[in-house]
Write a protein that holds these residues in place. Structure first.
Motif, PDB file in Angstrom:
ATOM      1  N   LEU A 108       0.839  -1.194   0.000  1.00  0.00           N
ATOM      2  CA  LEU A 108       0.000   0.000   0.000  1.00  0.00           C
ATOM      3  C   LEU A 108       0.878   1.248   0.000  1.00  0.00           C
ATOM      4  O   LEU A 108       2.033   1.202   0.417  1.00  0.00           O
ATOM      5  CB  LEU A 108      -0.908   0.009   1.230  1.00  0.00           C
ATOM      6  N   LYS A 109       0.316   2.345  -0.442  1.00  0.00           N
ATOM      7  CA  LYS A 109       1.044   3.609  -0.481  1.00  0.00           C
ATOM      8  C   LYS A 109       0.369   4.623   0.427  1.00  0.00           C
ATOM      9  O   LYS A 109      -0.853   4.750   0.431  1.00  0.00           O
ATOM     10  CB  LYS A 109       1.090   4.167  -1.905  1.00  0.00           C
ATOM     11  N   GLY A 110       1.184   5.366   1.167  1.00  0.00           N
ATOM     12  CA  GLY A 110       0.741   6.537   1.922  1.00  0.00           C
ATOM     13  C   GLY A 110      -0.521   6.363   2.733  1.00  0.00           C
ATOM     14  O   GLY A 110      -0.600   5.537   3.639  1.00  0.00           O
ATOM     15  N   SER A 111      -1.520   7.147   2.385  1.00  0.00           N
ATOM     16  CA  SER A 111      -2.730   7.236   3.195  1.00  0.00           C
ATOM     17  C   SER A 111      -3.681   6.056   2.997  1.00  0.00           C
ATOM     18  O   SER A 111      -4.712   5.992   3.657  1.00  0.00           O
ATOM     19  CB  SER A 111      -3.468   8.531   2.857  1.00  0.00           C
ATOM     20  N   GLU A 112      -3.346   5.123   2.104  1.00  0.00           N
ATOM     21  CA  GLU A 112      -4.220   3.963   1.909  1.00  0.00           C
ATOM     22  C   GLU A 112      -4.364   3.146   3.188  1.00  0.00           C
ATOM     23  O   GLU A 112      -5.427   2.583   3.456  1.00  0.00           O
ATOM     24  CB  GLU A 112      -3.684   3.073   0.789  1.00  0.00           C
ATOM     25  N   VAL A 113      -3.307   3.106   3.991  1.00  0.00           N
ATOM     26  CA  VAL A 113      -3.361   2.347   5.243  1.00  0.00           C
ATOM     27  C   VAL A 113      -4.375   2.974   6.198  1.00  0.00           C
ATOM     28  O   VAL A 113      -5.162   2.273   6.834  1.00  0.00           O
ATOM     29  CB  VAL A 113      -1.966   2.266   5.897  1.00  0.00           C
ATOM     30  N   LYS A 114      -4.380   4.314   6.274  1.00  0.00           N
ATOM     31  CA  LYS A 114      -5.331   4.980   7.165  1.00  0.00           C
ATOM     32  C   LYS A 114      -6.764   4.778   6.685  1.00  0.00           C
ATOM     33  O   LYS A 114      -7.668   4.587   7.487  1.00  0.00           O
ATOM     34  CB  LYS A 114      -4.994   6.465   7.279  1.00  0.00           C
ATOM     35  N   SER A 115      -6.980   4.812   5.384  1.00  0.00           N
ATOM     36  CA  SER A 115      -8.317   4.538   4.854  1.00  0.00           C
ATOM     37  C   SER A 115      -8.736   3.116   5.175  1.00  0.00           C
ATOM     38  O   SER A 115      -9.891   2.854   5.500  1.00  0.00           O
ATOM     39  CB  SER A 115      -8.337   4.732   3.341  1.00  0.00           C
ATOM     40  N   LEU A 116      -7.791   2.189   5.059  1.00  0.00           N
ATOM     41  CA  LEU A 116      -8.068   0.795   5.372  1.00  0.00           C
ATOM     42  C   LEU A 116      -8.464   0.647   6.837  1.00  0.00           C
ATOM     43  O   LEU A 116      -9.418  -0.068   7.163  1.00  0.00           O
ATOM     44  CB  LEU A 116      -6.828  -0.040   5.067  1.00  0.00           C
ATOM     45  N   ARG A 117      -7.736   1.329   7.720  1.00  0.00           N
ATOM     46  CA  ARG A 117      -8.056   1.263   9.151  1.00  0.00           C
ATOM     47  C   ARG A 117      -9.452   1.803   9.449  1.00  0.00           C
ATOM     48  O   ARG A 117     -10.117   1.351  10.379  1.00  0.00           O
ATOM     49  CB  ARG A 117      -7.026   2.023   9.968  1.00  0.00           C
ATOM     50  N   GLU A 118      -9.908   2.783   8.656  1.00  0.00           N
ATOM     51  CA  GLU A 118     -11.253   3.330   8.833  1.00  0.00           C
ATOM     52  C   GLU A 118     -12.324   2.435   8.214  1.00  0.00           C
ATOM     53  O   GLU A 118     -13.503   2.718   8.328  1.00  0.00           O
ATOM     54  CB  GLU A 118     -11.343   4.721   8.195  1.00  0.00           C
ATOM     55  N   GLY A 119     -11.898   1.389   7.507  1.00  0.00           N
ATOM     56  CA  GLY A 119     -12.846   0.474   6.892  1.00  0.00           C
ATOM     57  C   GLY A 119     -13.382   0.971   5.567  1.00  0.00           C
ATOM     58  O   GLY A 119     -14.430   0.528   5.104  1.00  0.00           O
ATOM     59  N   ARG A 120     -12.684   1.878   4.932  1.00  0.00           N
ATOM     60  CA  ARG A 120     -13.144   2.477   3.674  1.00  0.00           C
ATOM     61  C   ARG A 120     -12.604   1.695   2.483  1.00  0.00           C
ATOM     62  O   ARG A 120     -11.876   2.232   1.653  1.00  0.00           O
ATOM     63  CB  ARG A 120     -12.730   3.938   3.620  1.00  0.00           C
ATOM     64  N   VAL A 121     -12.925   0.413   2.428  1.00  0.00           N
ATOM     65  CA  VAL A 121     -12.446  -0.476   1.368  1.00  0.00           C
ATOM     66  C   VAL A 121     -13.587  -1.387   0.924  1.00  0.00           C
ATOM     67  O   VAL A 121     -14.445  -1.761   1.732  1.00  0.00           O
ATOM     68  CB  VAL A 121     -11.225  -1.297   1.851  1.00  0.00           C
ATOM     69  N   HIS A 122     -13.616  -1.703  -0.366  1.00  0.00           N
ATOM     70  CA  HIS A 122     -14.621  -2.602  -0.930  1.00  0.00           C
ATOM     71  C   HIS A 122     -13.899  -3.675  -1.732  1.00  0.00           C
ATOM     72  O   HIS A 122     -13.073  -3.367  -2.583  1.00  0.00           O
ATOM     73  CB  HIS A 122     -15.577  -1.843  -1.845  1.00  0.00           C
ATOM     74  N   ILE A 123     -14.223  -4.951  -1.469  1.00  0.00           N
ATOM     75  CA  ILE A 123     -13.557  -6.038  -2.183  1.00  0.00           C
ATOM     76  C   ILE A 123     -14.542  -6.935  -2.934  1.00  0.00           C
ATOM     77  O   ILE A 123     -14.155  -7.970  -3.449  1.00  0.00           O
ATOM     78  CB  ILE A 123     -12.680  -6.894  -1.248  1.00  0.00           C
ATOM     79  N   ARG A 124     -15.777  -6.528  -3.024  1.00  0.00           N
ATOM     80  CA  ARG A 124     -16.785  -7.365  -3.673  1.00  0.00           C
ATOM     81  C   ARG A 124     -16.448  -7.613  -5.148  1.00  0.00           C
ATOM     82  O   ARG A 124     -16.635  -8.705  -5.663  1.00  0.00           O
ATOM     83  CB  ARG A 124     -18.155  -6.718  -3.548  1.00  0.00           C
ATOM     84  N   GLU A 125     -15.941  -6.607  -5.836  1.00  0.00           N
ATOM     85  CA  GLU A 125     -15.619  -6.722  -7.258  1.00  0.00           C
ATOM     86  C   GLU A 125     -14.166  -7.129  -7.501  1.00  0.00           C
ATOM     87  O   GLU A 125     -13.742  -7.231  -8.641  1.00  0.00           O
ATOM     88  CB  GLU A 125     -15.878  -5.386  -7.964  1.00  0.00           C
TER      89      GLU A 125
END
Length: 154
Positions: A30-47
């Motif tokens: 991951l790069k930069g702020s992607e980790v913080k977004s991931l920690r906030e649960g702002r990720v979708h893996i359905r597709e």
């Protein structure tokens, strides 16, 4: 679930669409702020789906929303292809099995283990509609048995 493990998101639809035969744990680059977004649960893996190309594993279609407090100079594509970190023998096994007809590498969940972002990958075959119907019938039958046992006072 191991101690120190925090699940961010699960792909429940994968179990509906695929018969999962094997599971693998992979790290995600991951790069930069992607980790913080991931920690906030702002990720979708359905597709999302994973593949092996040129001896490396990649995940495509995983959508990580941009972090709201990130600096403006960092603009990352939310659905960019990200590299997965797997052991060599796991990569070889996955590559051999996905080369066979019908096998797909699908992300099942994204989670953190001791601060490291991980993706659980499932190696599965696509289910046919009659397989799905059979699964639904079995689930309904077990619910009926549970209801009958509760009614009988056990």
């Amino acid at each position: 679930m191991a101690s120190g493990e925090k699940t961010v998101v699960q792909n429940r639809k994968a179990f509906h669409d695929y018969a999962i035969e094997d599971r693998f744990e992979a790290g995600v680059v991951l790069k930069g702020s992607e980790v913080k977004s991931l920690r906030e649960g702002r990720v979708h893996i359905r597709e999302a789906y994973a593949s092996v190309r040129d001896g490396e594993a990649w995940i495509s279609g995983m959508h990580i929303n941009p972090y709201s407090s990130a600096s403006t100079h960092e603009t990352l594509d939310p659905v960019r292809t990200r590299k997965l970190l797997l052991r060599g023998e796991e990569l070889l096994k996955i590559h051999q099995l996905t080369a066979e007809k019908g096998y797909t590498l699908v992300p099942l969940r994204v989670y953190f283990v001791h601060g490291l972002a991980k993706v659980e990958l499932g190696l599965g075959r696509g289910k046919k509609s009659h397989d799905r119907r059979r699964d639904i019938a079995a689930r309904e039958a077990s619910r009926e048995v549970d209801r009958a046992l509760r009614r009988s006072g056990r």
